[in-house]
Write a protein that holds these residues in place. Structure first.
Motif, PDB file in Angstrom:
ATOM      1  N   THR A  39      37.481  48.090  37.560  1.00 29.91           N
ATOM      2  CA  THR A  39      37.384  46.851  36.887  1.00 29.91           C
ATOM      3  C   THR A  39      36.008  46.287  36.023  1.00 29.91           C
ATOM      4  O   THR A  39      36.345  45.469  35.342  1.00 29.91           O
ATOM      5  N   HIS A  68      40.092  49.850  31.539  1.00 29.60           N
ATOM      6  CA  HIS A  68      38.913  49.243  31.468  1.00 29.60           C
ATOM      7  C   HIS A  68      38.641  48.972  30.351  1.00 29.60           C
ATOM      8  O   HIS A  68      38.737  49.627  29.376  1.00 29.60           O
ATOM      9  N   ILE A 168      42.791  37.399  34.659  1.00 29.22           N
ATOM     10  CA  ILE A 168      42.439  37.619  35.896  1.00 29.22           C
ATOM     11  C   ILE A 168      42.148  36.685  36.742  1.00 29.22           C
ATOM     12  O   ILE A 168      40.973  35.830  36.661  1.00 29.22           O
ATOM     13  N   HIS A 196      35.441  40.190  32.828  1.00 23.25           N
ATOM     14  CA  HIS A 196      36.599  40.345  33.597  1.00 23.25           C
ATOM     15  C   HIS A 196      37.598  39.598  32.773  1.00 23.25           C
ATOM     16  O   HIS A 196      38.811  40.088  32.644  1.00 23.25           O
ATOM     17  N   TYR A 200      40.873  41.150  30.864  1.00 24.45           N
ATOM     18  CA  TYR A 200      42.157  41.251  31.513  1.00 24.45           C
ATOM     19  C   TYR A 200      42.882  39.918  31.247  1.00 24.45           C
ATOM     20  O   TYR A 200      42.535  39.102  32.039  1.00 24.45           O
ATOM     21  N   ARG A 206      47.406  42.127  32.383  1.00 27.05           N
ATOM     22  CA  ARG A 206      48.124  42.158  33.813  1.00 27.05           C
ATOM     23  C   ARG A 206      48.349  43.816  34.031  1.00 27.05           C
ATOM     24  O   ARG A 206      48.136  44.359  35.132  1.00 27.05           O
ATOM     25  N   LEU A 209      45.447  46.114  34.574  1.00 26.42           N
ATOM     26  CA  LEU A 209      44.942  45.738  35.800  1.00 26.42           C
ATOM     27  C   LEU A 209      45.766  46.273  37.089  1.00 26.42           C
ATOM     28  O   LEU A 209      45.282  46.812  38.006  1.00 26.42           O
ATOM     29  N   SER A 212      45.444  50.195  36.988  1.00 25.18           N
ATOM     30  CA  SER A 212      43.953  50.579  37.409  1.00 25.18           C
ATOM     31  C   SER A 212      44.099  50.328  39.035  1.00 25.18           C
ATOM     32  O   SER A 212      43.616  51.225  39.522  1.00 25.18           O
ATOM     33  N   SER A 213      44.580  49.492  39.768  1.00 22.02           N
ATOM     34  CA  SER A 213      44.792  49.050  41.096  1.00 22.02           C
ATOM     35  C   SER A 213      45.638  50.379  41.551  1.00 22.02           C
ATOM     36  O   SER A 213      45.172  50.793  43.040  1.00 22.02           O
TER      37      SER A 213
END
Length: 294
Positions: A39, A68, A168, A196, A200, A206, A209, A212-213
């Motif tokens: 992130t 990112h 975020i 951030h 995001y 969303r 993010l 990426s998670s």
């Protein structure tokens, strides 16, 4: 460092990759590619761009992974392998034939993927505060975090579409800062909150993010491939890293069995985002490493 900008590469249906490049570019110097952690953005490497000795040693190129910063893919989904391919295409687009690759946390295993994909391009790898495993029971037994427990609630919370005004949540940013930096001052916290929330926003933010998670939680491990890395490796790992342990790094550095040299340097008090917590130690080690292997 120059302001983050984008360059177009063909991967994933054409992608715009966010990057920062030290200026002026000196063709007589080697190049160091730096890939940031979960992130964050190219701003993670501001201390490296400010280091005059490092700047005299190599051209510095920071690249933002898919999901990112300013990086955007033409396709809706991507993995760490995709970022490795895109980073190599950025080098090609900039006319850089060979480079060293440094990466923090997820950036470390992206850098190794770059070396696996293009052994004739990557001259050496410098992983920082990272792991070559998936989020396995083995890694937790060696004192690494429980990434599944850390990430799954956020992945579930980010499952539904949101409106244009979404940004975020700051509690998620603070969780990343705590794992990466430890204690941070108000100015640093405000900077990363703003960064951030710029990167995001809205439903597209969303989705980036969440993807990426998911990539972090569900990634494939590299243990079966590490003996194919043929370049030198310098792994730096902090003793105060709460995410991946020194014990894990000590085990995994020995898996680079065909590297001409694979060394682990343990940094006393070093945090997970080691290039930010101990930039002087990291930068001097990188200068020496590049000087030896360029």
């Amino acid at each position: 460092m120059s302001a983050a900008r984008t360059i177009t590469v063909p991967h994933l249906g054409s992608s715009h990759v966010g990057y920062a490049l030290s200026e002026p570019f000196d063709e007589s110097l080697p190049t160091l590619v730096m890939v940031n952690s979960f992130t964050t953005s190219v701003d993670l490497y501001r201390p490296q761009f400010d280091d005059e000795e490092l700047g005299r040693t190599a051209n510095l190129l920071a690249i933002e992974p898919y999901g990112h910063g300013s990086t955007r893919a033409g396709y809706a989904d991507y993995t760490y392998w995709d970022t490795a391919v895109a980073a190599l295409q950025v080098l090609d687009a900039l006319g850089i034939e060979r480079a060293f690759a440094l990466g923090t946390s997820q950036g470390g295993w992206i850098a190794v993927r770059m070396a696996l994909l293009a052994p004739d391009v990557v001259q050496g790898v410098v992983p920082l505060g990272t792991s070559m495993d998936f989020e396995s029971p083995r890694s937790r037994e060696l004192g690494c975090w429980d990434g599944i427990a850390f990430l799954s609630p956020a992945i579930d919370a980010l499952a539904e579409p949101v409106g244009d005004g979404w940004v975020i949540p700051t509690d998620l940013v603070d969780a990343v800062l705590a794992e990466g930096f430890g204690e941070v001052d108000d100015e640093t916290r405000a900077f990363w909150h703003a960064t951030h929330q710029q990167n995001y926003t809205g439903d597209a933010g969303r989705r980036r993010l969440r993807t990426s998670s998911i990539n972090l939680r569900d990634r494939d491990g590299l243990h079966g491939r590490l003996d194919e890395v043929r370049c030198p490796v310098l792994w730096l790992h902090g003793t105060a890293d709460p995410v991946y342990s020194v014990a894990n790094a000590q085990d995994e550095i020995g898996r680079f069995t065909r590297s001409p040299q694979a060394d682990l340097q343990v940094v006393e008090g070093g945090r997970h985002f080691l290039s930010a917590s101990h930039p002087e130690v990291v930068d001097r080690a990188v200068v020496e490493f590049i000087g030896r292997w360029a």
